[in-house]
Design a protein around this motif. Structure first.
Motif, PDB file in Angstrom:
ATOM      1  N   ASP A 218       0.840  -1.202  -0.026  1.00 53.31           N
ATOM      2  CA  ASP A 218       0.094  -0.083  -0.083  1.00 53.31           C
ATOM      3  C   ASP A 218       0.947   1.041   0.039  1.00 53.31           C
ATOM      4  O   ASP A 218       0.765   2.216  -0.613  1.00 53.31           O
TER       5      ASP A 218
ATOM      6  N   CYS B  79     -16.875  -3.115   8.064  1.00 53.12           N
ATOM      7  CA  CYS B  79     -16.017  -3.451   9.107  1.00 53.12           C
ATOM      8  C   CYS B  79     -17.166  -3.928  10.287  1.00 53.12           C
ATOM      9  O   CYS B  79     -16.908  -5.003  10.881  1.00 53.12           O
ATOM     10  N   ALA B 120      -1.432 -10.666   0.261  1.00 49.21           N
ATOM     11  CA  ALA B 120      -2.597 -10.524  -0.343  1.00 49.21           C
ATOM     12  C   ALA B 120      -2.558 -10.526  -1.817  1.00 49.21           C
ATOM     13  O   ALA B 120      -3.704 -10.744  -2.884  1.00 49.21           O
ATOM     14  N   TYR B 147     -12.024 -10.217   3.130  1.00 47.31           N
ATOM     15  CA  TYR B 147     -11.476 -10.011   4.201  1.00 47.31           C
ATOM     16  C   TYR B 147     -11.350 -11.233   5.286  1.00 47.31           C
ATOM     17  O   TYR B 147     -10.352 -11.068   5.996  1.00 47.31           O
ATOM     18  N   ASN B 151      -8.690 -12.004   8.255  1.00 46.25           N
ATOM     19  CA  ASN B 151      -9.431 -12.116   9.555  1.00 46.25           C
ATOM     20  C   ASN B 151      -9.723 -13.094  10.543  1.00 46.25           C
ATOM     21  O   ASN B 151      -9.335 -12.976  11.538  1.00 46.25           O
ATOM     22  N   PHE B 207      -8.271  -4.350  10.992  1.00 50.55           N
ATOM     23  CA  PHE B 207      -7.627  -4.610   9.655  1.00 50.55           C
ATOM     24  C   PHE B 207      -8.494  -4.508   8.694  1.00 50.55           C
ATOM     25  O   PHE B 207      -8.390  -4.065   7.625  1.00 50.55           O
ATOM     26  N   SER B 208     -10.057  -4.508   9.138  1.00 53.88           N
ATOM     27  CA  SER B 208     -10.951  -4.246   7.772  1.00 53.88           C
ATOM     28  C   SER B 208     -10.735  -2.816   7.588  1.00 53.88           C
ATOM     29  O   SER B 208     -11.113  -2.430   6.396  1.00 53.88           O
ATOM     30  N   THR B 210      -8.408  -1.015   7.722  1.00 54.86           N
ATOM     31  CA  THR B 210      -7.053  -0.275   6.973  1.00 54.86           C
ATOM     32  C   THR B 210      -6.823  -1.033   5.565  1.00 54.86           C
ATOM     33  O   THR B 210      -5.940  -0.683   5.034  1.00 54.86           O
ATOM     34  N   GLU B 211      -7.487  -1.923   5.410  1.00 58.74           N
ATOM     35  CA  GLU B 211      -7.253  -2.905   4.431  1.00 58.74           C
ATOM     36  C   GLU B 211      -7.327  -1.930   2.859  1.00 58.74           C
ATOM     37  O   GLU B 211      -8.333  -1.213   2.751  1.00 58.74           O
TER      38      GLU B 211
END
Lengths: 283, 278
Positions: A218, B79, B120, B147, B151, B207-208, B210-211
């Motif tokens: 990113d 999220c 990823a 996700y 997760n 995590f969700s 910032t993904e």
């Protein structure tokens, strides 16, 4: 009772079959063909040979390894220093330790934006560097690469700090008291009490950071977009570029598989080290 | 005595200076982004100032409508649903792993954890191909599913460390009293594991939130999340980037993290402990 345990694990397995196994099968399939073409035929390992002969791939790989090495050499010692200095009680310490954790909770994109803002022509960092007579710009390969490293350090020192502080707390205070009574020097205290206590965490954080640096995408994408030229193109970026932008699916899929194998090997190393061959589930 | 105390004073001063330096290094970029969002476009483009000379709320007002509003809502929806989906599923799986040994559980567990470590980038191409075929491309449901790949393993991992700390005698006592499994979960197990519950929820949310990798490559317009929207803004070539807007979006994207670190700091520290033991 004995059948219920499969029932318990069933939802997780279903979700992961759909989201992990299925895509893996697809990408494996692609890697042996020329997908998205009129006539996707089996091509054997041609794509893999192409990847391993591609200088672009090896450049990205070497660049990623170099990036990981330098970033870790900064992050781990500084994170350790932070963990050693920022502990104990007090208002200032509370504030500082909270602030140090914040970067790890910022979306990666925003970290990229933050650093683009800081390093824009005429931005704070070029001005600051100019103050010392250094002409700084993101436009040269070398400074772009180093900026990427500094940004990564800014972002992830927090993780090293968090992990190491969490393990420092577990060292009993009596050890330090005993050391003080015996009159040991600061270095001796660190070497024989602190270090053995955090050794496992230290190695975990090292391996974790190695794996994560190999996956970095990113910030790389936002800050430099791989440029200038290809000077900051790391592995993830390379695969996405090939697959999504240049649309060479077979090549990208083969590269994905090789990449996946590298990261999983690192992961295996991490796990077998941490469990010392005892197996994953401690019973 | 006097010499010693002056040395102590010196040490303390050095420490305070070090702390202040750390604060500046870590806070200044965030501060700079926030004030950039409050500047007018001409001020951003022409000079570098450390506070906005002319306060401009336009960028933040823009966040409450159009694509930005949609992106923020999408982010929150993804999220919340990630937490709602992964929390119970991972709880049940972790319970099975920690309390009910079965054939091949170690291999299964290893496979689960490697999913968390897998890059990823390797999954973007197949997800893209699958989702365009089954109509999940550019949907929030598709993002939610992709996700879970990361997760679920993380959540199971963290749950495990909390569960290992609960003595197994509690199970036996409850089952002897004739509790069913579900009643045992609700009345005995979950109350003991409340810190674990919070930690897992925080980590799934973060995590969700910032993904970006999936959010950018698996969406087009309708279900772009905040990170994806930010990427679009920053990567727009030709027109010149609207930095005020990017900074405003970036500032908003930081808020949940800061709120969480203030209210759940001790849980965050705890959440990293399983990484030590695995």
């Amino acid at each position: 009772m004995s059948d219920k345990r499969y029932l318990l694990i069933f939802p997780a397995i279903i979700l992961l079959i759909f989201n992990s196994i299925f895509p893996l099968v697809v990408v494996l399939n692609y890697s042996f063909t020329k997908p998205f073409s009129d006539n996707p035929v089996f091509e054997g390992v041609d794509n893999y040979v192409d990847v391993l002969h591609s200088s672009e791939w090896w450049d990205a790989f070497k660049r990623n390894a170099l990036f990981t090495g330098i970033a870790l050499a900064i992050e781990v010692p500084v994170g350790l220093l932070f963990a050693l200095l920022i502990r104990g009680k007090g208002k200032l310490i509370d504030i500082v330790s909270t602030v140090v954790i914040i970067p790890s909770l910022i979306p990666f994109v925003s970290v990229g934006i933050l650093w683009r803002l800081m390093t824009r022509t005429g931005g704070p960092i070029p001005l600051f560097m100019g103050f010392f007579g250094v002409a700084y710009t993101l436009m040269t390969p070398k400074s772009a690469f180093w900026t990427l490293i500094i940004m990564d350090a800014w972002h992830w020192i927090s993780l090293v700090f968090l992990l190491l502080s969490a393990s420092l707390v577990t060292i009993p205070e009596v050890y330090y008291t005993a050391a003080r009574i015996d009159g040991s020097t600061k270095w001796q205290t660190f070497r024989y009490i602190t270090f053995p206590g955090i050794k496992l965490s230290l190695i975990t954080v090292l391996l974790l950071r190695i794996i994560d640096s190999f996956k970095l995408f990113d910030e790389n994408f936002i800050l430099t977009g791989g440029g200038p030229g290809r000077s900051t193109e790391l592995l993830s970026f390379f695969i996405i570029k090939k697959g999504i932008r240049e649309w060479v699916g077979g090549f990208s899929a083969a590269a994905s598989i090789i990449y996946l194998v590298i990261v999983i090997l690192l992961c295996y190393l991490l796990i077998s080290f941490l469990t010392k061959g005892k197996g994953m589930l401690e019973r | 005595m006097n010499k010693r105390s002056s040395k102590q004073l010196l040490g303390r001063t050095a420490k305070v200076i070090f702390f202040l330096l750390v604060l500046v290094v870590f806070l200044f970029p965030i501060y700079f982004m926030t004030i950039t969002a409050l500047k007018t476009r001409s001020e951003i483009e022409t000079r570098t100032t450390i506070y906005p000379h002319e306060l401009n709320m336009k960028n933040f007002r823009e966040m409450t409508r159009g694509p930005w509003k949609r992106a923020i809502i999408n982010s929150i929806v993804v999220c919340v649903s990630s937490v709602a989906l992964c929390l119970p599923v991972s709880f049940l799986a972790a319970y099975a792993f920690s309390r009910r040994p079965f054939m091949g559980d170690i291999h299964l567990y290893f496979w689960l954890i490697t999913n968390r470590m897998a890059p990823a980038a390797s999954f973007v191409l197949p997800f893209f191909a699958i989702y365009t075929n089954i109509g999940l491309f550019d949907t929030k449901l598709g993002l939610l599913f992709s996700y879970t790949l990361f997760n679920l393993p993380l959540a199971i991992w963290i749950w495990m460390s909390f569960m290992e700390a609960v003595p197994k005698e509690i199970d036996d006592a409850a089952f002897l009293d004739g509790f069913s499994v579900w009643r045992y979960f609700l009345r005995v197990f979950l109350p003991v594991l409340k810190p674990g519950l919070i930690t897992v929820a925080v980590f799934i949310w973060m995590f969700s939130w910032t993904e970006m990798m999936f959010a950018v490559n698996l969406t087009a317009v309708a279900s772009k999340t905040l990170p994806a929207q930010l990427t679009v803004t920053v990567m727009r070539l030709g027109y010149g980037v609207d930095w005020g807007m990017a900074a405003a979006g970036g500032t908003i994207s930081i808020i949940p993290g800061i709120v969480l670190v203030i209210f759940t700091k001790k849980y965050l520290t705890r959440g990293f402990v399983p990484l030590r033991r695995l």
